[in-house]
Scaffold this active site. Structure first.
Site, short mmCIF file in Angstrom:
data_model
loop_
_atom_site.label_atom_id
_atom_site.label_comp_id
_atom_site.label_asym_id
_atom_site.label_seq_id
_atom_site.Cartn_x
_atom_site.Cartn_y
_atom_site.Cartn_z
N LYS A 193 -7.86 8.80 18.00
CA LYS A 193 -6.58 8.27 17.52
C LYS A 193 -6.13 8.90 16.21
O LYS A 193 -4.95 8.80 15.84
CB LYS A 193 -6.66 6.76 17.38
N GLN B 158 -9.55 -4.75 23.83
CA GLN B 158 -10.46 -3.74 23.27
C GLN B 158 -11.89 -3.99 23.73
O GLN B 158 -12.62 -3.05 24.06
CB GLN B 158 -10.41 -3.78 21.74
N SER C 171 -32.94 -2.46 9.36
CA SER C 171 -31.68 -1.74 9.46
C SER C 171 -31.63 -0.68 8.37
O SER C 171 -31.80 -0.97 7.19
CB SER C 171 -30.50 -2.69 9.30
N TYR D 27 -21.75 -11.09 6.14
CA TYR D 27 -20.44 -10.74 6.68
C TYR D 27 -19.43 -11.84 6.36
O TYR D 27 -19.60 -12.99 6.76
CB TYR D 27 -20.50 -10.53 8.19
N SER E 160 -21.59 1.78 14.54
CA SER E 160 -20.59 2.83 14.35
C SER E 160 -20.74 3.97 15.34
O SER E 160 -20.66 5.15 14.96
CB SER E 160 -20.66 3.38 12.91
N PRO E 161 -20.95 3.68 16.64
CA PRO E 161 -21.07 4.75 17.64
C PRO E 161 -19.79 5.54 17.83
O PRO E 161 -19.80 6.65 18.37
CB PRO E 161 -21.46 3.99 18.92
N LEU E 162 -18.67 4.96 17.38
CA LEU E 162 -17.38 5.66 17.46
C LEU E 162 -17.04 6.34 16.14
O LEU E 162 -15.92 6.82 15.97
CB LEU E 162 -16.26 4.68 17.83
N GLN F 158 -10.69 -10.37 9.42
CA GLN F 158 -9.57 -9.65 10.04
C GLN F 158 -8.85 -10.46 11.12
O GLN F 158 -7.66 -10.31 11.31
CB GLN F 158 -10.07 -8.33 10.64
#
Length: 336
Positions: free
Chosen positions: A216, A294, A151, A54, A206-208, A27
């Site tokens: 948003k 960020q 994990s 990744y 992914s805590p958000l 990205q």
């Protein structure tokens, strides 16, 4: 920044970990990646998470270059092994062959001689568990990894591994990297109680909830143009994985968290991170970012102490919507 012990170990990790899944090597360009890493260090973040799969190894390479010149003892480096890294039959899984080959390749890409934490990226049903545990123990004894973990393993799988490690005298797992947020609480019922008993600390991703908890995404509105919800080309982490959370009932409930964050003088992202860190079994929360701004904003989610009343109010707002079923242990983000 605040710091916590990783499980029962003596090593501290920063409450916020900088992770480079779906960012580095894909990205954002190398210069932006480096600025994000330096912003993380400037914010007190010392823990960095990546994986061999990744961006097909590019994420590790970018992270290694971004950390070049930084005193190695000043940060903690986490990487993971399991997902395919090539086309060959042995370029995946947790066989001794793939573990050793992948670990050495990761060390090269990350430009280091050791990993602070090496993680089984998923459970391998095709390889004998003892083979995996023996290989990880050998890497520990060779000094190529300091600590090991898993994990997205369920409680039964973790318990089985610990039993073998104890019986064979192998080094034990000390961390579990699992998805966890105010909307995804699958680990609370079985994994967290076992982890508390066995000295395993959670490093959660992914805590958000893929950005949903930042507020948003608005009910009745189209997702922002540059948001993950519009990324239909990504094989992982794109529109297909966030779509299940973009329901009107979820988005409406999340908006009810805004007054709470406003009263506390923090952003909704910081509130979501603080909620996760309110769980004492959580050693660190992984956050990703594509800009230095960020990184700095999300890093402020560390050290926020939420009162029991605030936590209770958040749970009341989200409890009927949160995923809690342990049978759904496998993350909807297959390579996170």
């Amino acid at each position: 920044m605040e710091y916590r012990k990783l499980g029962s170990t003596g090593m501290y990790v920063s409450e916020i970990t900088y992770g480079n899944w779906i960012t580095h090597g894909s990205q954002v360009d190398a210069d932006s990646a480096k600025s994000c890493v330096r912003a993380a260090l400037d914010s007190g973040i010392t823990t960095f998470d990546t994986a061999d799969s990744y961006a097909f190894g590019r994420a590790e390479s970018v992270l290694g270059k971004s950390l070049k010149g930084v005193k190695r003892e000043s940060y903690e480096l986490i990487t993971k092994i399991y997902w395919p890294t090539g086309e060959g039959k042995n370029d995946r899984g947790l066989s001794r062959k793939h573990i050793f080959e992948s670990a050495h390749a990761s060390l090269d890409r990350l430009q280091t001689d050791h990993l602070d934490v090496l993680i089984c990226h998923r459970y391998d049903h095709e390889t004998p568990l003892e083979e995996t545990l023996s290989a990880f123990d050998d890497l520990i004894r060779q000094g190529k990894a300091h600590y090991i973990g898993v994990s997205e393993w369920n409680a039964k799988e973790i318990a089985s591994a610990l039993a073998i490690q104890d019986a064979k005298g192998y080094t034990r797992f000390v961390t579990n990297q699992a998805q966890y947020s105010a909307l995804y609480r699958v680990i609370e019922k079985e994994v967290v109680p076992l982890s508390e008993k066995e000295g395993i600390g959670q490093i959660v991703f992914s805590p958000l909830c893929q950005g949903v908890l930042t507020g948003k995404y608005l009910p009745g509105k189209k997702p922002p143009v540059n948001s993950r919800a519009n990324d239909k080309n990504s094989l992982v982490g794109g529109a297909g994985f966030i779509s299940g959370w973009l329901r009107e009932d979820v988005l409406t409930a999340v908006q009810k968290l805004k007054p709470i964050s406003s009263d506390l003088g923090i952003t909704m992202a910081q509130l979501a991170l603080a909620w996760v860190l309110n769980n004492s079994n959580v050693s660190s929360a992984i956050m990703g970012a594509t800009t230095a701004k960020q990184v700095k904003e999300n890093a402020k989610g560390a050290g926020i102490k939420l009162s029991a009343d605030v936590v209770s109010e958040m749970n009341k707002i989200l409890s009927n919507l949160a995923e809690t079923d342990p049978k759904k242990n496998e993350s909807p983000n297959p390579r996170a």
